[in-house]
Design an enzyme around this catalytic site. Structure first.
Site, mmCIF file in Angstrom:
data_model
loop_
_atom_site.group_PDB
_atom_site.id
_atom_site.type_symbol
_atom_site.label_atom_id
_atom_site.label_comp_id
_atom_site.label_asym_id
_atom_site.label_seq_id
_atom_site.Cartn_x
_atom_site.Cartn_y
_atom_site.Cartn_z
ATOM 1 N N ASP A 3 -9.742 -4.107 -5.520
ATOM 2 C CA ASP A 3 -9.157 -3.122 -4.607
ATOM 3 C C ASP A 3 -9.759 -1.759 -4.906
ATOM 4 O O ASP A 3 -9.540 -1.198 -5.984
ATOM 5 C CB ASP A 3 -7.631 -3.096 -4.793
ATOM 6 C CG ASP A 3 -6.918 -2.268 -3.740
ATOM 7 O OD1 ASP A 3 -7.542 -1.346 -3.184
ATOM 8 O OD2 ASP A 3 -5.733 -2.542 -3.476
ATOM 9 N N HIS B 66 -8.151 -4.742 -1.135
ATOM 10 C CA HIS B 66 -6.900 -4.157 -0.639
ATOM 11 C C HIS B 66 -6.340 -4.942 0.541
ATOM 12 O O HIS B 66 -5.117 -5.063 0.693
ATOM 13 C CB HIS B 66 -7.158 -2.700 -0.225
ATOM 14 C CG HIS B 66 -5.920 -1.881 -0.046
ATOM 15 N ND1 HIS B 66 -5.100 -1.510 -1.091
ATOM 16 C CD2 HIS B 66 -5.346 -1.351 1.074
ATOM 17 C CE1 HIS B 66 -4.096 -0.782 -0.644
ATOM 18 N NE2 HIS B 66 -4.211 -0.674 0.670
ATOM 19 N N SER C 58 0.830 -1.192 0.000
ATOM 20 C CA SER C 58 0.000 0.000 0.000
ATOM 21 C C SER C 58 0.878 1.259 0.000
ATOM 22 O O SER C 58 1.706 1.433 -0.892
ATOM 23 C CB SER C 58 -0.954 -0.033 1.199
ATOM 24 O OG SER C 58 -1.915 0.985 1.125
#
Length: 471
Positions: free
Chosen positions: A380, A412, A279
């Site tokens: 995501d 995600h 991320s």
């Protein structure tokens, strides 16, 4: 050290009460303020003390005040003077010898030290979160997100408890290894039980929206990779509002440098170091790698070389901020806040590896980059999977060996939390292990013969967590 004396003009007092009226000498029109700033350690910043003196008296009154706004850009502002002696001594104990021999010699005190570290870091994160909330303003969207986050954490709590127990009590972890001078310049090392031979190493930069990243977030990945004979180093770094993007890149680069130059002492193979981020951590790691390649190609003095990185793995990352700033705003990471993190709109290009690689002036830097694999889930909605596919295309056009690997229907957090907690086989984890152990038939055979990973959370709770996840 005394700062310059500054005049302050105040109106005369009009109170008629003799019992509360200040003495005449304190009612002078002009007074002077003197800042009395004593020394502080790295964790603690003393409160400002002001000496207020009138022109016609030699009396002074020290008034302890707090600033109107928190010094949010300073990591030290989250602490108070209370307890500074304890943490000063604790930090001195932990900032000395980082060698494995020293770690083993201090095992008798390690638990109390690490519990203290966890308590302090929990306090830091809590204070930073409240500072952030004051900065954002607690609007409806953020209230909903924090409620969703609470539900999400509750549903995954059985898994967090087991991972936390491993994190604090496993003898295979070296927690809080110091790699730099900043308070957050720490990393955790996850070491395999099998100490025969040198092991491949993954330098991992955790995510957290550039705001709540913390090295312990990588403990599940560290545990599972260490079971596959891989050393994992989870790098901590300053978050916003402690620091901005430049600080995060600097911290990550320092952590990578420490790993490249010292991992052999812990049984790691300096010739098999992989850089990975998840991320926001994937973005920070990519910026650090490209920034290092640019420095290296221009002949600047460096403490580690891009050639020491065997490959880069990006998990659910974003690499073109110009395309993402409005998308993040629509998801609640407001544009004004995001630009503050990234040091203004003019800096978005500098912190967008995809955009930087299109500049013909850095083609020589692109030629130094290692092979790159970008993992992303197609479901995501925190960072769309297009962020990885377009970055891979840009890398390929720049002559870099790169590929994007997409996982159908994965969100995600599926790839990083839910799937590992589900146990059994995990497609992304298998892909990662095969890339790390590429060319090592024995290690791949051991991975194939390893028992399935055990389940940490019941399936119905994982499915509910997926539905309420704010990420």
């Amino acid at each position: 050290m005394l700062s310059p004396i500054l005049p302050i003009t105040t109106p005369p007092q009009t109170s008629s009460s003799s019992s509360t009226m200040a003495p005449p000498s304190a009612m002078a029109t002009t007074m002077f303020l003197r800042s009395d700033d004593s020394s502080s350690d790295d964790y603690y910043l003393p409160l400002n003390r002001l000496s207020v003196s009138s022109l016609d008296t030699d009396h002074s009154h020290k008034i302890e005040i707090k600033p109107l706004l928190p010094r949010s850009s300073s990591y030290n502002s989250i602490n108070t003077r209370k307890g500074s002696k304890f943490l000063s001594s604790w930090r001195r104990r932990n900032s000395g010898d980082n060698s494995p021999e020293s770690d083993r010699a201090s095992n008798g005190h390690s638990l109390s030290n690490e519990v203290a570290e966890a308590a302090v870091d929990t306090y830091r994160i809590s204070r930073l979160s409240f500072t952030l909330l004051r900065y954002l303003g607690v609007g409806y969207r953020w209230v909903v997100k924090f409620l969703a986050l609470g539900c999400y954490a509750f549903l995954l709590f059985p898994g967090f408890v087991q991972v936390g127990y491993y994190y604090f009590f496993s003898h295979q972890i070296r927690r809080g290894v110091v790699y730099g001078d900043e308070p957050r310049n720490r990393l955790d090392l996850y070491l395999p039980k099998d100490t025969n031979g040198s092991k491949p190493v993954v330098a991992f930069v955790t995510g957290g929206a550039w705001i709540i990243g913390y090295k312990a977030w990588g403990s599940l990945l560290g545990q599972q990779l260490s079971e596959r004979d891989v050393i994992v180093a989870c790098i901590d770094y300053r978050n916003f509002p402690q620091g901005t993007m430049s600080d995060m890149v600097k911290d990550a680069s320092q952590g990578i440098s420490f790993i490249c130059n010292n991992i052999a002492e812990y049984g790691g193979d300096p010739n098999r170091i992989f850089l990975m981020g998840q991320s926001a951590g994937a973005h920070i790691a990519a910026c650090s790698l490209l920034d290092q390649a640019i420095k290296e190609s221009s002949g600047e003095r460096i403490s580690w070389s891009v050639s020491q990185i065997k490959a880069y793995f990006g998990l659910s990352g974003g690499y073109n901020l110009l395309n993402l700033v409005d998308y993040f705003h629509s998801k609640g990471l407001y544009r004004s806040l995001f630009l503050s993190i990234m040091e203004g709109e003019l800096s978005l290009r500098r912190f967008s590896p995809e955009v930087m690689l299109k500049d013909p002036n850095i083609r020589s830097a692109a030629s130094l980059l290692p092979p790159i694999a970008l993992f992303h889930g197609t479901a995501d909605y925190s960072i769309p999977c297009d962020a990885s596919t377009t970055f891979a295309d840009t890398l390929q056009r720049a002559g870099v060996e790169a590929e994007s690997i997409l996982y159908e229907g994965k969100t995600h957090t599926d790839l990083f939390l839910q799937d590992p907690m589900r146990g059994g086989t995990d497609e992304m984890f298998d892909d990662l292990v095969h890339r790390i152990h590429a060319g090592d038939a024995e290690a791949l055979a051991k991975h194939a013969a390893a028992p399935p990973r055990r389940r940490l959370v019941p399936e119905f709770m994982l499915k509910l967590a997926r539905r309420v996840s704010p990420f």
